[in-house]
Design an enzyme around this catalytic site. Structure first.
Site, mmCIF file in Angstrom:
data_model
loop_
_atom_site.group_PDB
_atom_site.id
_atom_site.type_symbol
_atom_site.label_atom_id
_atom_site.label_comp_id
_atom_site.label_asym_id
_atom_site.label_seq_id
_atom_site.Cartn_x
_atom_site.Cartn_y
_atom_site.Cartn_z
ATOM 1 N N GLY A 247 0.529 -1.177 0.145
ATOM 2 C CA GLY A 247 0.069 0.161 -0.219
ATOM 3 C C GLY A 247 0.742 1.280 -0.005
ATOM 4 O O GLY A 247 0.288 2.240 -0.067
ATOM 5 N N PRO A 290 4.652 -5.290 -0.811
ATOM 6 C CA PRO A 290 4.570 -4.029 -1.702
ATOM 7 C C PRO A 290 4.554 -4.387 -3.138
ATOM 8 O O PRO A 290 5.000 -5.381 -3.564
ATOM 9 C CB PRO A 290 5.910 -3.419 -1.161
ATOM 10 C CG PRO A 290 6.962 -4.607 -0.961
ATOM 11 C CD PRO A 290 6.135 -5.487 -0.288
ATOM 12 N N GLY A 291 3.806 -3.612 -3.902
ATOM 13 C CA GLY A 291 3.685 -3.965 -5.221
ATOM 14 C C GLY A 291 3.950 -2.713 -6.109
ATOM 15 O O GLY A 291 5.315 -2.351 -6.549
ATOM 16 N N ARG A 292 3.132 -1.826 -5.856
ATOM 17 C CA ARG A 292 3.419 -0.235 -6.530
ATOM 18 C C ARG A 292 4.987 0.422 -6.291
ATOM 19 O O ARG A 292 5.750 0.962 -7.211
ATOM 20 C CB ARG A 292 2.479 0.579 -6.091
ATOM 21 C CG ARG A 292 2.278 1.785 -7.044
ATOM 22 C CD ARG A 292 1.436 3.017 -6.340
ATOM 23 N NE ARG A 292 -0.047 2.358 -5.942
ATOM 24 C CZ ARG A 292 -1.104 2.439 -6.875
ATOM 25 N NH1 ARG A 292 -0.959 3.008 -7.857
ATOM 26 N NH2 ARG A 292 -2.225 1.849 -6.395
ATOM 27 N N ARG A 329 -5.348 3.564 -15.805
ATOM 28 C CA ARG A 329 -5.433 4.232 -14.507
ATOM 29 C C ARG A 329 -6.230 5.804 -14.581
ATOM 30 O O ARG A 329 -6.880 5.831 -13.868
ATOM 31 C CB ARG A 329 -4.317 4.201 -13.805
ATOM 32 C CG ARG A 329 -3.574 2.903 -13.611
ATOM 33 C CD ARG A 329 -2.518 2.690 -12.700
ATOM 34 N NE ARG A 329 -2.753 3.339 -11.187
ATOM 35 C CZ ARG A 329 -2.570 4.437 -10.837
ATOM 36 N NH1 ARG A 329 -2.026 5.357 -11.444
ATOM 37 N NH2 ARG A 329 -3.015 4.917 -9.639
ATOM 38 N N TYR A 333 -9.429 5.730 -12.524
ATOM 39 C CA TYR A 333 -9.094 6.457 -11.282
ATOM 40 C C TYR A 333 -8.837 7.990 -11.451
ATOM 41 O O TYR A 333 -8.526 8.466 -10.266
ATOM 42 C CB TYR A 333 -7.950 5.771 -10.418
ATOM 43 C CG TYR A 333 -7.788 4.309 -10.364
ATOM 44 C CD1 TYR A 333 -8.855 3.652 -9.872
ATOM 45 C CD2 TYR A 333 -6.855 3.667 -11.090
ATOM 46 C CE1 TYR A 333 -8.594 2.261 -9.608
ATOM 47 C CE2 TYR A 333 -6.666 2.354 -10.972
ATOM 48 C CZ TYR A 333 -7.653 1.538 -10.437
ATOM 49 O OH TYR A 333 -7.577 -0.035 -10.208
ATOM 50 N N CYS A 360 -11.831 4.743 -28.994
ATOM 51 C CA CYS A 360 -12.970 5.372 -29.301
ATOM 52 C C CYS A 360 -13.649 5.466 -28.088
ATOM 53 O O CYS A 360 -14.530 4.677 -27.625
ATOM 54 C CB CYS A 360 -13.702 4.323 -30.329
ATOM 55 S SG CYS A 360 -13.394 4.671 -31.977
ATOM 56 N N GLU A 361 -13.240 6.377 -27.526
ATOM 57 C CA GLU A 361 -13.931 6.531 -25.837
ATOM 58 C C GLU A 361 -13.469 8.106 -25.554
ATOM 59 O O GLU A 361 -12.270 8.436 -25.491
ATOM 60 C CB GLU A 361 -13.219 5.540 -24.963
ATOM 61 C CG GLU A 361 -13.663 5.510 -23.629
ATOM 62 C CD GLU A 361 -15.115 4.670 -23.468
ATOM 63 O OE1 GLU A 361 -15.348 3.531 -24.096
ATOM 64 O OE2 GLU A 361 -15.693 4.983 -22.382
ATOM 65 N N TYR A 389 0.518 -1.278 -12.307
ATOM 66 C CA TYR A 389 -0.895 -1.357 -12.518
ATOM 67 C C TYR A 389 -1.116 -0.889 -14.023
ATOM 68 O O TYR A 389 -2.165 -0.237 -14.297
ATOM 69 C CB TYR A 389 -1.713 -0.903 -11.428
ATOM 70 C CG TYR A 389 -1.488 -1.554 -10.213
ATOM 71 C CD1 TYR A 389 -1.877 -2.921 -9.828
ATOM 72 C CD2 TYR A 389 -0.699 -0.927 -9.200
ATOM 73 C CE1 TYR A 389 -1.643 -3.178 -8.765
ATOM 74 C CE2 TYR A 389 -0.446 -1.443 -8.149
ATOM 75 C CZ TYR A 389 -1.172 -2.643 -7.656
ATOM 76 O OH TYR A 389 -0.907 -3.379 -6.426
HETATM 77 N N1 LLP Z 1 -1.700 -7.353 -0.842
HETATM 78 C C1 LLP Z 1 -2.694 -7.229 -1.369
HETATM 79 C C2 LLP Z 1 -3.693 -8.091 -0.710
HETATM 80 C C3 LLP Z 1 -3.287 -6.388 -2.330
HETATM 81 O O1 LLP Z 1 -4.539 -6.426 -2.581
HETATM 82 C C4 LLP Z 1 -2.520 -5.268 -3.091
HETATM 83 C C5 LLP Z 1 -3.152 -4.503 -4.165
HETATM 84 C C6 LLP Z 1 -1.101 -5.380 -2.455
HETATM 85 C C7 LLP Z 1 -0.720 -6.240 -1.820
HETATM 86 C C8 LLP Z 1 -0.211 -4.415 -3.240
HETATM 87 O O2 LLP Z 1 -0.532 -2.988 -3.015
HETATM 88 P P1 LLP Z 1 0.517 -1.846 -3.416
HETATM 89 O O3 LLP Z 1 1.707 -2.043 -2.533
HETATM 90 O O4 LLP Z 1 0.918 -2.027 -4.799
HETATM 91 O O5 LLP Z 1 -0.229 -0.475 -2.732
HETATM 92 N N2 LLP Z 1 -5.152 -1.147 -9.609
HETATM 93 C C9 LLP Z 1 -4.958 -0.256 -8.462
HETATM 94 C C10 LLP Z 1 -4.471 -0.773 -7.398
HETATM 95 C C11 LLP Z 1 -5.064 -1.842 -6.997
HETATM 96 C C12 LLP Z 1 -4.349 -2.422 -5.771
HETATM 97 C C13 LLP Z 1 -4.907 -3.791 -5.521
HETATM 98 N N3 LLP Z 1 -4.179 -4.403 -4.260
HETATM 99 C C14 LLP Z 1 -4.346 1.223 -9.131
HETATM 100 O O6 LLP Z 1 -3.787 0.892 -10.372
HETATM 101 O O7 LLP Z 1 -4.087 2.054 -8.341
#
Ligand code: LLP
Length: 450
Positions: A247, A290-292, A329, A333, A360-361, A389
């Site tokens: 997050g 972490p992902g993002r 995105r 969002y 086309c949007e 993402y």
């Molecule tokens: N763990 C779980 C259970 C999650 O659902 C997520 C993200 C993460 C970890 C990783 O979160 P991060 O560190 O990336 O914030 N598509 C959206 C984001 C959706 C996030 C979904 N879950 C966007 O483009 O902003």
């Protein structure tokens, strides 16, 4: 806003990972997703080093949903990261790359029986169980395969961070996890204690994404620790693992100031350690997901500028050869990005334009009102911080092929996802026999009312 290994070279071109971006465009075509490999590795290392500094027993689990390919799995393994997958497809990607199954965490609010069997067969490390229904399914499938599944329960801690509503997940009214305040989480613990094929190892939670403050994470850590104590007191069970999810926010715009990785980890670790002493609990193994913040700032989307259209007195629309098909995105969002012109990176700005995608949007606008140097057809537009993402949410709306992805580092570039071809787009299309046509001959029209 130059991040990672980005710089402007002597030709006045944007360079990433020692590669001239103009050269990348002519070699691989556009739209192109460029991933600064050393920045991705640096971010993995920051997380691991920070955990090591503030805690003893830990695991850093990359959330594959942000961006996943087989090469990314290799990078993660080399860096000592674990992996969160949420579908059979992500799991398959990891297994194809020979990622160690024991370091895979399997998430998802609706794992199908097939996906569960696949994960059990592969020997994934942990299932993150999301519901009573999944608990029963897992118990029965593991039983029929003669296996035991090690699980964490996903809990809704009831924390609502200040982020886009679509990416808040820790609140009570959410499709994810067991409620804490309504007693469901405790009931799930009780239920699984009687199950033969489920071994409950700990708890998981994830409150949302693109979060800019450490307080909600600390609040969550406190709530989860107090639930561990409740389980200890009421059930006399000491769970040993605590996964606090992902997050952490990243910098999309110049003025964005997300907390550092180290400040997040130190705040979380402190909270867990303090509560453990207060509640007389052993320190759980601490996990973060972490992902993002691993891949987001490392990614750049490169487009070729095509049509430029002036709406007199209103705005100038500059269209690029991609859009909501490779970056959903902004449309989904209202996400905001910075951009620069890769082949005119040194030229001064002064023209406010809006960047349109080619779908086309009307909503397919990548950036409204961005200040750039004077533009012409053929210029290369680089949109920054697009590593998370974007490719993972890419789609084929309007049958637009998905872009290629390259990893760049030390002056080298490696293609890690090929550009989709038109042939790829029709690969799974089938024409029923009754509609067959002999090549070159006109199709025989059916009667209006057969
Ligand atoms: N763990 C779980 C259970 C999650 O659902 C997520 C993200 C993460 C970890 C990783 O979160 P991060 O560190 O990336 O914030 N598509 C959206 C984001 C959706 C996030 C979904 N879950 C966007 O483009 O902003």
């Amino acid at each position: 806003m130059l991040t990672g290994t980005m710089r402007i070279n002597s030709k006045g071109h944007l360079e990433i990972g020692g590669c001239d971006v103009v050269g990348l465009a002519s070699r691989y075509g556009t739209p192109l997703n460029i991933m600064d490999e050393s920045l991705v590795r640096t971010r993995c290392r920051y997380y691991l080093q920070s955990m090591e500094k503030h805690y003893t027993n830990f695991e850093v689990i990359y959330a594959g949903k942000a961006f996943l390919t087989t090469a990314m799995c290799r990078l993660l393994e080399e860096e000592g990261m674990s992996l969160d997958v949420v579908s059979g497809g992500e799991l398959f990607t990891a297994l194809q790359a020979d990622f160690p199954p024991a370091r895979i965490y399997f998430h998802g609010n609706n794992k199908t029986p097939k996906e569960i069997e696949m994960a059990l067969e592969a020997g994934v490390g942990r299932f993150i169980v999301d519901s009573f229904s999944e608990l029963d399914l897992l118990e029965s499938l593991a039983g029929s395969m003669g296996l035991q599944a090690e699980v964490l329960f996903r809990v809704k801690p009831g924390v609502m961070p200040d982020t886009h509503q679509y990416i808040q997940t820790g609140q009570v009214d959410s499709k994810f996890g067991f409620g804490l305040t309504d007693g469901q989480a405790l009931e799930a613990v009780e239920k699984c204690l009687g199950m033969k094929h489920i071994l409950l190892r700990g708890l998981h939670c994830h409150i949302g994404s693109q979060i800019f403050h450490t307080e909600p994470f600390v609040q969550t850590a406190n709530i989860m620790m107090s639930f561990l104590r409740e389980i200890d007191v009421i059930k006399n069970v000491q769970l040993t693992e605590l996964n606090l999810g992902g997050g952490l926010g990243i910098r999309y715009l110049k003025d964005d100031q997300p907390p550092s990785i180290d400040s997040l980890i130190s705040a979380m670790a402190e909270a867990v350690k303090t509560r453990a002493v207060e509640y007389n609990l052993p320190l759980p193994k601490l996990m973060i997901e972490p992902g993002r913040s691993i891949v987001g700032e490392a990614g750049t989307s490169l487009y070729t500028i095509g049509t430029i259209k002036e709406v007199p007195g209103i705005r100038r629309y500059v269209s690029v050869d991609g859009g909501m098909s490779d970056n959903l995105r902004p449309a989904l969002y209202n996400a905001k990005y910075e951009a620069l012109v890769a082949n005119k990176a040194e030229q001064s700005r002064g023209e406010v334009v809006s960047i349109a995608g080619k779908a086309c949007e009307s909503g397919d606008m990548l950036i409204w009102d961005v200040d750039l140097p004077p533009l012409e057809r053929g210029d290369l537009l680089a949109i920054l911080s697009t590593g998370a993402y974007t490719y993972s949410m890419a789609n084929n709306y309007n049958r637009i092929p998905r872009p290629a992805v390259v990893f760049v580092q030390g002056g080298n570039s490696d293609l890690v996802i090929k550009r989709e071809s038109y042939e790829d787009l029709v690969m799974n299309d089938l024409i029923p026999k009754r509609m067959r046509k002999i090549k070159g001959e006109p199709l025989i029209k059916k009667a209006a009312n057969p």
